[in-house]
Scaffold this active site. Structure first.
Site, PDB file in Angstrom:
ATOM      1  N   GLU A 112     -22.328 -74.917 -17.945  1.00  0.00           N
ATOM      2  CA  GLU A 112     -23.453 -75.796 -18.295  1.00  0.00           C
ATOM      3  C   GLU A 112     -23.366 -76.270 -19.742  1.00  0.00           C
ATOM      4  O   GLU A 112     -23.661 -77.425 -20.053  1.00  0.00           O
ATOM      5  CB  GLU A 112     -24.774 -75.051 -18.024  1.00  0.00           C
ATOM      6  N   GLU A 132     -23.934 -67.871 -10.498  1.00  0.00           N
ATOM      7  CA  GLU A 132     -25.209 -67.145 -10.651  1.00  0.00           C
ATOM      8  C   GLU A 132     -25.706 -66.586  -9.317  1.00  0.00           C
ATOM      9  O   GLU A 132     -26.427 -65.597  -9.274  1.00  0.00           O
ATOM     10  CB  GLU A 132     -26.286 -68.070 -11.243  1.00  0.00           C
TER      11      GLU A 132
END
Ligand code: DAK
Length: 258
Positions: A112, A132
């Site tokens: 990210e 995640e």
């Protein structure tokens, strides 16, 4: 300023920010995020700086947010402090061009972070992922939004739902990165690219950055109007006259950022 989790170097007009928590594969802890924000703020204020390169080590750009730090937090902790919101805002408000030079793992918050930069140069060893899901959570620093815009819904869903990694070749083919270079040449190639950008008019590079980023946030018609108006406004600058005169006179332009 002295930093503990990053190394900041200045090479002519380019600031190099290197993530430096090798024992944790550059996992992003609160201290590192704060230090990156400070380094960017200093780069923004320093008139000499015209471009920034953000990189990690050969093994890891960043293996995600620091899981040991996050594991202890409750919903109330992350919600009440609006975890990562301030960092995200700091990245978005940075107006100078910033290149992510990614080698090895760029996972979760690391992927990210790379996507928050203006473009990504990958080494042939780069591995991108949003794993995640394996921790019982999901992306929280823009991954589900930005990766989808880069690579499309199908691949983004695949990555987020399975947690699989994408290698450099797939990332290049899918539009996530601008190009692949050999790992040993990553830093020099990114710095040379940044130096090339630093030669341009800073007014024009800031305008390019705003205009391309606007394409993510608006309709095509609104984006076209925004681009056209920015283009028009560049005709109020010295650098437009200089750039065009230099072309006609067959010489290098002398930009003054005015
Ligand atoms: N956090 C903390 N430590 C980490 C880490 C991480 N993300 N990744 C690696 N490390 C540490 C390991 O624990 C190990 O430490 P020691 O045991 O030596 O003390 C050391 O780095 C080396 O790692 P490995 O021994 O595991 O190395 P390998 O080569 O075997 O494996 C690996 C490399 C990258 C495949 C593996 O380390 C791995 O799977 N790491 C975790 C990757 C991951 O799951 N990343 C996503 C993290 S979650 C939010 C916004 C955003 C986020 C959260 C909230 N809000 C807005 C609230 C973001 C979340 C994430 O990024």
């Amino acid at each position: 300023m002295a930093f503990k989790t990053i190394i900041v170097e200045q090479e002519e007009h380019v600031t190099l920010i290197q993530l430096n928590r090798p024992d944790a594969l550059n996992a992003l802890n609160a201290e590192m995020l704060e230090e990156i924000s400070t380094a960017l703020s200093e780069a923004e204020q320093n008139e000499k700086v015209r471009c920034v390169v953000l990189t990690g080590s050969e093994k890891a750009f960043a293996a995600g947010a620091d899981i040991t730090e996050m594991a202890k937090k409750s919903f109330v902790d992350v919600f009440s402090t609006n975890l990562f919101a301030e960092f995200s805002d700091n990245m978005l408000k940075f107006r100078k061009p910033i290149i992510a030079a990614v080698s090895g793992y760029a996972l979760g918050g690391g992927c990210e972070l790379a996507m928050m930069c203006d473009f990504i140069i990958a080494s042939d060893t780069a591995k991108f992922g949003q794993p995640e899901i394996n921790l019982g959570v999901m992306a929280g620093l823009g991954g589900s939004q930005r990766l989808t815009r880069f690579v499309g819904k199908s691949k983004s869903m695949d990555m987020h739902l399975t947690g699989r990694f994408m290698n450099a070749e797939e990332a290049d083919r899918s539009g996530l990165v601008s190009r692949i270079v050999p790992a040993k040449k990553l830093k020099s190639d990114a710095m040379a690219t940044a130096a090339k950008i630093a030669e341009k008019s800073a007014i024009a590079t800031m305008a390019v950055k705003e205009s391309v980023n606007r394409s993510y946030e608006t309709t095509l018609n609104e984006g076209l109007l925004f681009e056209r108006r920015l283009f028009h406004s560049l005709f109020a600058t010295h650098d437009q006259t200089e750039g065009m005169d230099a072309f006609i006179e067959k010489r290098e332009p002398q930009f003054r950022d005015k």
